[in-house]
Design a protein around this motif. Structure first.
Motif, PDB file in Angstrom:
ATOM      1  N   GLY A  55      43.912   4.901   8.397  1.00  0.00           N
ATOM      2  CA  GLY A  55      43.394   4.289   7.170  1.00  0.00           C
ATOM      3  C   GLY A  55      41.840   3.498   7.796  1.00  0.00           C
ATOM      4  O   GLY A  55      41.346   3.249   6.608  1.00  0.00           O
ATOM      5  N   ILE A  56      41.468   3.562   8.983  1.00  0.00           N
ATOM      6  CA  ILE A  56      40.263   2.928   9.383  1.00  0.00           C
ATOM      7  C   ILE A  56      39.113   4.127   9.241  1.00  0.00           C
ATOM      8  O   ILE A  56      38.000   3.904   9.230  1.00  0.00           O
ATOM      9  CB  ILE A  56      40.223   2.631  10.605  1.00  0.00           C
ATOM     10  CG1 ILE A  56      40.644   3.774  11.646  1.00  0.00           C
ATOM     11  CG2 ILE A  56      41.305   1.506  10.962  1.00  0.00           C
ATOM     12  CD1 ILE A  56      40.169   3.402  13.258  1.00  0.00           C
ATOM     13  N   ASP A  57      39.361   5.453   8.753  1.00  0.00           N
ATOM     14  CA  ASP A  57      38.680   6.491   8.426  1.00  0.00           C
ATOM     15  C   ASP A  57      38.954   7.455   7.393  1.00  0.00           C
ATOM     16  O   ASP A  57      38.758   8.478   7.494  1.00  0.00           O
ATOM     17  CB  ASP A  57      38.385   7.303   9.765  1.00  0.00           C
ATOM     18  CG  ASP A  57      37.077   8.112  10.024  1.00  0.00           C
ATOM     19  OD1 ASP A  57      36.098   7.876   9.000  1.00  0.00           O
ATOM     20  OD2 ASP A  57      36.902   8.973  10.577  1.00  0.00           O
ATOM     21  N   VAL A  58      39.340   6.576   6.341  1.00  0.00           N
ATOM     22  CA  VAL A  58      39.823   7.457   5.380  1.00  0.00           C
ATOM     23  C   VAL A  58      38.634   8.373   4.440  1.00  0.00           C
ATOM     24  O   VAL A  58      39.127   9.193   3.722  1.00  0.00           O
ATOM     25  CB  VAL A  58      40.369   6.489   4.307  1.00  0.00           C
ATOM     26  CG1 VAL A  58      41.764   6.085   4.938  1.00  0.00           C
ATOM     27  CG2 VAL A  58      39.523   5.544   3.826  1.00  0.00           C
ATOM     28  N   PHE A  59      37.507   7.907   4.717  1.00  0.00           N
ATOM     29  CA  PHE A  59      36.423   8.776   3.983  1.00  0.00           C
ATOM     30  C   PHE A  59      36.390  10.202   4.541  1.00  0.00           C
ATOM     31  O   PHE A  59      35.971  10.907   3.967  1.00  0.00           O
ATOM     32  CB  PHE A  59      35.035   7.827   4.012  1.00  0.00           C
ATOM     33  CG  PHE A  59      35.146   6.715   3.610  1.00  0.00           C
ATOM     34  CD1 PHE A  59      35.943   6.368   2.515  1.00  0.00           C
ATOM     35  CD2 PHE A  59      34.096   5.536   3.917  1.00  0.00           C
ATOM     36  CE1 PHE A  59      35.804   5.285   1.656  1.00  0.00           C
ATOM     37  CE2 PHE A  59      33.989   4.482   3.338  1.00  0.00           C
ATOM     38  CZ  PHE A  59      34.887   4.165   2.222  1.00  0.00           C
ATOM     39  N   LYS A  60      36.642  10.126   5.598  1.00  0.00           N
ATOM     40  CA  LYS A  60      36.515  11.560   6.378  1.00  0.00           C
ATOM     41  C   LYS A  60      37.736  12.373   6.120  1.00  0.00           C
ATOM     42  O   LYS A  60      37.875  13.698   5.596  1.00  0.00           O
ATOM     43  CB  LYS A  60      36.713  11.553   8.026  1.00  0.00           C
ATOM     44  CG  LYS A  60      36.618  12.684   8.826  1.00  0.00           C
ATOM     45  CD  LYS A  60      36.301  12.746  10.066  1.00  0.00           C
ATOM     46  CE  LYS A  60      34.908  12.263  10.345  1.00  0.00           C
ATOM     47  NZ  LYS A  60      34.382  11.915  11.738  1.00  0.00           N
TER      48      LYS A  60
END
Length: 282
Positions: A105-110
């Motif tokens: 969840g801390i890097d969902v854009f990737k």
């Protein structure tokens, strides 16, 4: 002059917040559909399908229960007639949700980069997609928790109503956290690595497998009250084990409220300053 600057800053924050909420509302159907699709995609091709979402949590709970109650006899130290398994599940079940946010969840854009670079999906809605799919699994785990609650001979009481409230607070808080950290992780990989490094320490230091209120060290107990993980876990345990209301521990509510407000402001400010750069970086 200073008053004017403060007014302009507050106006920008309100404007950014309105933009975030507006995009979430206008794209709500797509966000929900993509959240459900994400679950189907993960379970596709597996014979047992969605059951795999609950297999890992079940194994974790059994291992911790065996190690702590059977091995270390921790259940005998609580002095309560309520089965220890409920205390343990009250801590581990919300952690499974928070662990996913602190991981993926801390890097969902990737994870959903195609939504950012190709479809131009609104950025605030992307963390919510993952939050929804993860919360659906959490709902299934809560059903299992309630089932064990009754199997253990406990009867329905009003304290159980704290669980849906805790789930709502957890969803909102960590959805904001996911949006904030995903913006920062897209800009800097070091930030993502730092948060993933802190995931394990947070598990052991957040009162998930020990009672925060029995440490006997007031200073440490007060510091832990500002840990949102500790607050959510405490609400779950108040509902199924301690048989009390969360407001009977006002220090926990005050600590969570302060952190919630600080993160809310930080999320709006960080999104305002970084959201235009995310697509270029990805």
């Amino acid at each position: 002059m200073r008053t004017c600057r403060c007014w302009l800053r507050e106006k920008r924050i309100v404007g950014t917040l309105s933009e975030i909420l507006k995009e979430q509302w206008e794209w709500r159907k797509q966000i929900l559909s993509l959240g459900l699709f994400d679950l189907k995609k993960v379970s596709a091709g597996a014979v047992l399908g969605p059951l795999w979402f609950f297999a890992k949590p079940a194994v974790y709970i059994f291992v911790f229960w065996f190690a702590l109650e059977v091995g270390l006899r921790s259940g005998d130290q609580t002095g309560s007639d309520v089965p220890y398994i409920l205390w343990l599940m009250g801590g581990l079940i919300p952690w499974f949700y928070m662990q996913e946010i602190l991981g993926t969840g801390i890097d969902v854009f990737k994870r959903y980069s195609y939504l950012v670079t190709k479809i131009k999906f609104p950025l605030p809605g992307i963390p919510t997609i993952y939050s929804i799919s993860t919360m659906i699994i959490q709902c299934g785990l809560v059903v299992a928790l309630i089932a064990v609650f009754f199997i253990c001979g406990q009867t329905f009481d009003w304290y159980l109503l704290q669980i849906p409230v805790a789930m709502l607070l957890m969803f909102v808080f960590f959805d904001m956290f996911s949006l904030m950290t995903s913006c920062l992780s897209a800009i800097s990989k070091d930030f993502k690595n730092l948060l993933q490094t802190l995931s394990t320490p947070l598990f052991w230091l957040s009162g998930i497998i020990f009672n925060v209120f029995s440490l006997g060290i007031p200073a440490i107990e007060m510091i832990l009250m500002f840990n949102p993980i500790t607050f959510i876990v405490t609400m779950y345990r108040c509902a199924v084990y301690d048989k009390m209301w969360i407001w009977e521990k006002p220090e926990a509510i005050i600590g969570f409220a302060i952190v919630f407000i600080v993160q809310f402001i930080a999320m709006v400010v960080i999104y305002k300053r970084t959201h235009e750069e995310v697509a270029d970086v990805l």
